[in-house]
Scaffold this active site. Sequence first.
Site, PDB file in Angstrom:
ATOM      1  CD  GLU A 193     -29.926 -11.399 -18.791  1.00  0.00           C
ATOM      2  OE1 GLU A 193     -30.496 -12.384 -18.280  1.00  0.00           O
ATOM      3  OE2 GLU A 193     -30.248 -10.227 -18.543  1.00  0.00           O
TER       4      GLU A 193
ATOM      5  CD  GLU B 198     -12.539   2.672 -29.037  1.00  0.00           C
ATOM      6  OE1 GLU B 198     -12.414   2.927 -30.248  1.00  0.00           O
ATOM      7  OE2 GLU B 198     -13.633   2.464 -28.492  1.00  0.00           O
TER       8      GLU B 198
END
Length: 316
Positions: free
Chosen positions: A94, A125
């Site tokens: 953004e 992860e």
Amino acid sequence: MAVFDPDLQPSSDRGHLLTEQSNQRSSHLDQLDTLALLELFADEDRRPQEAVAAVAPALAQAVDAVANRLRAGGRLFYLGAGTSGRLGVLDAAECPPTFCSDPQQVQGVLAGGSAALLRSSEGLEDIEAAGRADLEERGFSTKDCLVGIAAGGTTPYVRGGLAFAKSIGALAIALACVPTEQAPLPCDIDIRLLTGPELLTGSTRMKAGTATKLALNTLSTAVMVKLGKVYGNRMVDVAASNSKLVDRSLRILRDLAGVERERGLTLLEEAGGSVKLALLMAAAGLSVDQAKAHLQQYDQQLRPALAAYGAQLAEA
């Protein structure tokens, strides 16, 4: 249906973590009627805002430290897995349309890469070395900043990235939703968003994820304010890349400089779509080349650039 891997070993018992504990308010979640269920969600969703407000001093420290490094040519990286990583990618994505920032300036790094945005890759992860490797692949250096995001504070991928950042003298910021004593992380700035146990036990995409999104919004926006991307409350470095944003740019010119729409379009065209340049041209009567040089002299900060000409804009 999920596929169970019999060779996958469990982690150490994580039941002590705040994010893994049971929320007593939702012990009968499956027995509530729809309205009661939604009212409970709404009430618990106040916790993320409270958690972010509680860490304002640490967030302020992070904002100033990141802004200083970005001003000197450094970059900001968000690193995470699963929901945490996706939120980092979202916030980074953004920044260019909102602040016309270089897409390389703020980057989201997700365990598993772009494929993990759409399909869960949580197993990745568990690889601590992968956090470092993904940063090295992007040329992460001592002048850069890392926000390692791990709701439970135990993600090996994030720990590996933070440890690497610390080892080379980069800025390392930890963002987790458990107390430090439950899951310490290697960092320079430690931000702990204590949202409490989830209504759906262990589902940190809920309150922990909401608090993380709020904190990242706050961090990136405040950093961009410090970098001169905002005048008053207007995004004067907005990238006018679609019809909606061209309209917003024209309204900024109208509201702050009294420039009507037709003249605003002309100014925007002359300024190459830069609202900041167009505002300076309108308020100080400068050509586009003069405005560019003047903004450069004032480190792209519009307010002091205007003041040097005795010009000012409305504060609407």
